[in-house]
Motif scaffolding. Sequence first.
Motif, PDB file in Angstrom:
ATOM      1  N   ARG A 407       2.922  -2.865  -3.059  1.00 38.69           N
ATOM      2  CA  ARG A 407       3.114  -1.545  -2.433  1.00 38.69           C
ATOM      3  C   ARG A 407       4.372  -0.878  -2.985  1.00 38.69           C
ATOM      4  NH1 ARG A 407       3.655  -1.492   3.951  1.00 38.69           N
ATOM      5  NH2 ARG A 407       5.389  -2.853   3.386  1.00 38.69           N
ATOM      6  N   MET A 411       4.329   2.635  -5.073  1.00 37.21           N
ATOM      7  CA  MET A 411       5.034   3.791  -4.504  1.00 37.21           C
ATOM      8  C   MET A 411       6.202   4.211  -5.381  1.00 37.21           C
ATOM      9  SD  MET A 411       4.875   2.875  -0.392  1.00 37.21           S
ATOM     10  CE  MET A 411       5.609   4.448   0.114  1.00 37.21           C
ATOM     11  N   LEU A 416       3.142   6.950  -5.692  1.00 32.54           N
ATOM     12  CA  LEU A 416       2.111   7.158  -4.675  1.00 32.54           C
ATOM     13  C   LEU A 416       2.715   7.187  -3.274  1.00 32.54           C
ATOM     14  CD1 LEU A 416      -0.718   4.748  -5.937  1.00 32.54           C
ATOM     15  CD2 LEU A 416      -0.258   7.117  -6.601  1.00 32.54           C
ATOM     16  N   SER A 417       2.017   7.858  -2.365  1.00 30.80           N
ATOM     17  CA  SER A 417       2.370   7.756  -0.953  1.00 30.80           C
ATOM     18  C   SER A 417       1.938   6.383  -0.453  1.00 30.80           C
ATOM     19  CB  SER A 417       1.650   8.833  -0.149  1.00 30.80           C
ATOM     20  OG  SER A 417       0.258   8.542  -0.103  1.00 30.80           O
ATOM     21  N   GLU A 418       2.402   6.005   0.726  1.00 35.74           N
ATOM     22  CA  GLU A 418       1.977   4.704   1.246  1.00 35.74           C
ATOM     23  C   GLU A 418       0.459   4.681   1.455  1.00 35.74           C
ATOM     24  OE1 GLU A 418       3.441   3.391   5.105  1.00 35.74           O
ATOM     25  OE2 GLU A 418       3.277   1.303   4.455  1.00 35.74           O
ATOM     26  N   ASP A 419      -0.106   5.761   1.976  1.00 37.71           N
ATOM     27  CA  ASP A 419      -1.556   5.771   2.192  1.00 37.71           C
ATOM     28  C   ASP A 419      -2.318   5.624   0.875  1.00 37.71           C
ATOM     29  OD1 ASP A 419      -1.248   6.011   4.921  1.00 37.71           O
ATOM     30  OD2 ASP A 419      -1.466   8.192   4.937  1.00 37.71           O
ATOM     31  N   GLU A 420      -1.843   6.293  -0.160  1.00 37.28           N
ATOM     32  CA  GLU A 420      -2.494   6.157  -1.463  1.00 37.28           C
ATOM     33  C   GLU A 420      -2.369   4.724  -1.992  1.00 37.28           C
ATOM     34  OE1 GLU A 420      -2.058  10.491  -3.625  1.00 37.28           O
ATOM     35  OE2 GLU A 420      -0.213   9.347  -3.337  1.00 37.28           O
ATOM     36  N   ILE A 422      -1.940   1.951  -0.305  1.00 39.71           N
ATOM     37  CA  ILE A 422      -2.725   1.003   0.491  1.00 39.71           C
ATOM     38  C   ILE A 422      -4.204   1.086   0.095  1.00 39.71           C
ATOM     39  CG2 ILE A 422      -3.527   0.467   2.833  1.00 39.71           C
ATOM     40  CD1 ILE A 422      -0.671  -0.304   2.622  1.00 39.71           C
ATOM     41  N   SER A 423      -4.704   2.293  -0.042  1.00 43.69           N
ATOM     42  CA  SER A 423      -6.102   2.434  -0.426  1.00 43.69           C
ATOM     43  C   SER A 423      -6.327   1.838  -1.817  1.00 43.69           C
ATOM     44  CB  SER A 423      -6.518   3.909  -0.403  1.00 43.69           C
ATOM     45  OG  SER A 423      -7.882   4.044  -0.734  1.00 43.69           O
ATOM     46  N   LEU A 424      -5.438   2.156  -2.742  1.00 47.57           N
ATOM     47  CA  LEU A 424      -5.614   1.662  -4.108  1.00 47.57           C
ATOM     48  C   LEU A 424      -5.536   0.139  -4.159  1.00 47.57           C
ATOM     49  CD1 LEU A 424      -6.085   2.621  -6.993  1.00 47.57           C
ATOM     50  CD2 LEU A 424      -3.605   2.712  -7.310  1.00 47.57           C
ATOM     51  N   MET A 425      -4.683  -0.431  -3.334  1.00 47.34           N
ATOM     52  CA  MET A 425      -4.598  -1.897  -3.305  1.00 47.34           C
ATOM     53  C   MET A 425      -5.906  -2.510  -2.852  1.00 47.34           C
ATOM     54  SD  MET A 425      -0.949  -3.324  -2.074  1.00 47.34           S
ATOM     55  CE  MET A 425      -0.378  -1.896  -1.178  1.00 47.34           C
ATOM     56  N   SER A 426      -6.562  -1.851  -1.904  1.00 42.68           N
ATOM     57  CA  SER A 426      -7.787  -2.413  -1.350  1.00 42.68           C
ATOM     58  C   SER A 426      -8.955  -2.334  -2.322  1.00 42.68           C
ATOM     59  CB  SER A 426      -8.147  -1.666  -0.063  1.00 42.68           C
ATOM     60  OG  SER A 426      -8.941  -2.442   0.787  1.00 42.68           O
TER      61      SER A 426
END
Lengths: 457, 457
Positions: A407, A411, A416-420, A422-426
């Motif tokens: 993360r 970031m 990236l934003s945290e939401d971006e 997190i989604s990309l990690m998934s």
Amino acid sequence: MRIDPKLALTTTTLAALGAVTAATTSALAQAADCPSMPEAPAHHFVPANNETVHWGYFSKGREPQAVIHSGDLVTIETLTHHANDDAERMVKGDPGAESVFRWGRGDKGVDRRGAGPMDASIHGRGAGEGFGVHVLTGPIYVCGAEPGDILEVRILDVSPRPSGNPDYSGKTFGSNAAAWWGYHYNDMIEEPKPREVITIYEIDTAGGKDWAKAVYNYRWVPQTDPDGVVHEIIDYPGVPVDHSTISKNAPVLEGVRVPIRPHFGTMGVAPVEADFVDSIPPGYFGGNIDNWRIGKGGTMYYPVAVEGALLSAGDPHAAQGDSELAGTAIETSLTGILQVVLHKKDDLAGTQLEGLDYPLLETDSEWVVHGFSYANYLDELGESAQSEIYSKSSIDNAMRDAFRKMRHFLMTAKGLSEDEAISLMSVATDFGVTQVVDGNWGVHGIIDKRVFAGDSE
Amino acid sequence: MRIDPKLALTTTTLAALGAVTAATTSALAQAADCPSMPEAPAHHFVPANNETVHWGYFSKGREPQAVIHSGDLVTIETLTHHANDDAERMVKGDPGAESVFRWGRGDKGVDRRGAGPMDASIHGRGAGEGFGVHVLTGPIYVCGAEPGDILEVRILDVSPRPSGNPDYSGKTFGSNAAAWWGYHYNDMIEEPKPREVITIYEIDTAGGKDWAKAVYNYRWVPQTDPDGVVHEIIDYPGVPVDHSTISKNAPVLEGVRVPIRPHFGTMGVAPVEADFVDSIPPGYFGGNIDNWRIGKGGTMYYPVAVEGALLSAGDPHAAQGDSELAGTAIETSLTGILQVVLHKKDDLAGTQLEGLDYPLLETDSEWVVHGFSYANYLDELGESAQSEIYSKSSIDNAMRDAFRKMRHFLMTAKGLSEDEAISLMSVATDFGVTQVVDGNWGVHGIIDKRVFAGDSE
């Protein structure tokens, strides 16, 4: 190799046992007095012999074996600490290896093996007690490096070290020890159990074959070292195995080809937290990460913790799987060509190295973060960190750390934003089990560089 | 999606809540009366609609949607349970999806969603309580399949389902939910926390681009379903998101390309242990393994647990990373072409399927074993297994299971001794984190087929 948790050292104990003093450190800084920077990068050579290696530990106080500038190249020889599992194939006729592995009564080529006491007052295994096992070449002092900087180490080449024995001309060998610190050791099926088994592999020195094959294996039986200490198990590195005492099995793994992945199991900078640091648990400074991706074409980024950075490399592997399950890889002497680039802390803002407080790998195709059970066990676990860490091994904790580091990377380095993130990690990040045998267990996170190839239209 | 451990069901409770009775099962066996085997393999078609899907559970008692012979082909449509995150893009104009996601007051296309009670007596979320979330197509009854057999499922093709909405002609969409059951949820940096975020991705239906891109994201806000239940969090599958209530952010993940890896997150045979089994935790029967390698060109092997095997597939993903960190993949409706081959138990001795009691994946280049926190949680955790499993998630345990399964595979399928298998695992097997979001967490072990390419000379 790992040490028995209940037998390990505290920082305090180490300090009392001949650790480097402030006075020594000062002398070394003098030794590393940097010449003025040449116009073109220089190419240094650091051979592996009993003068240039340190065995089983990192130390901020050890005398540099080379002094380099940012941008310089270094050819560095590294030796496997398992060479004496088959000295005929991996030591004999190789002057560097012979100087390191030489062991007569009261006379070892390298006496200290591990971060423990020199008088082996804890177990009597030998100097250093085997609290740390890897033969490391170095350190390399990088002029101008200070705590807070980042050291970039580009691995330009890695090649197998040929056997020095004319009987094995043109061949390279390695040893895989399925040992007592392995993940399998207390969970075996066949008798007798438990048992330690050494498998010797052959590697094509010329590189025409991209695979290794097993030559034979044998069960470890008690070995008496030249000082008369009996090693019932593999509890001290470099014990010469008397081949008249073992029973070799061959063929083994018939028809099996192990894809080679030459890399440095251990590479890193000197930690600041203690004067002698067991080489086994990896940490923020790198060290024994045991990620097979740290090979040719790879670039490591390490947070510098002490003046000069003090880079060392060793624990060379011809091949390893994610998890290093049985405790070791195909442990094989290798020679690398490194290029070292220093990034000063004041220049990091806005770059992908900003805020980097963990070892980061870049390959041609991937970015790889390294999570551990404890991101900095030396700091987090207090005075007894070097023994405590062995009782706190956890993949679950390492996954948590790898998640946070990935993360951070996405970031910071990728904006990236945290939401971006997190989604990309998934959807695009792969987490794998680096190793479950080094005390401070590892999980790595990989993101493909193609993800950032540019505009998505 | 996972359920809150303290709110879940026991097998006993389920039995009392309208689970399939022996009488029903008997009727189904009759329904699956097998025709005589044709000379050539038949090609079946199982569309996805409100008649052919079961939502949120596996059940040995569910009526088959196709009856096939070993060797037959099946084109199977699968729908993502996240389609209502953006119904305009993923439901509208698609008759199959519309029939499944239709929801008026007191009238749902598919009422039961999950393995819970039909009267939602536990939380009032809705029928089935959302104890299990995946839309699964099937089951497919395989003639002659009996417990102890192995079902081989070859994935010949997987293709994205185009949007049925003319406004999005030629495009396919998917949803990634970073949700409360994600690994990150209680470990966030930015405010407000915690929060659930949906990211909608676009996939190239025609396959010319091998990557997906994000279209927009939004934070989940409480949604009132057509029956008047307010869903503060994503606690029931298929709740229509009212887009007048959300705030969309775009662009997001600008310039980022997510490599596509189309696969079935959930595919497996019916377990024998309970009549209604939550679709979320994977197990010996396969199910929600969430390994992105289970895509085109892959072959799965499942131990058959009930007569007819009862194969179902769903939870389709366009892309996912190892760990599925935030709780979901890019959840995207897909259509697959499968070939199903039955291996009778009496024919397994001496083959690589001998003793197989776990789901095994074969790809063009790899063998992959699947370890879980509990190899068979339904059996190991007793009566409350379906709730207990959520409090026992552990990567460490999954690694242990994966190690044992890989050892079994190497010793059985490849004829190695334990010592050979252990050494090979250490030097050539990669262990990775499959998922940390499905209750019964997963670690997979991969061995490259090149390892067994033949004689090593």
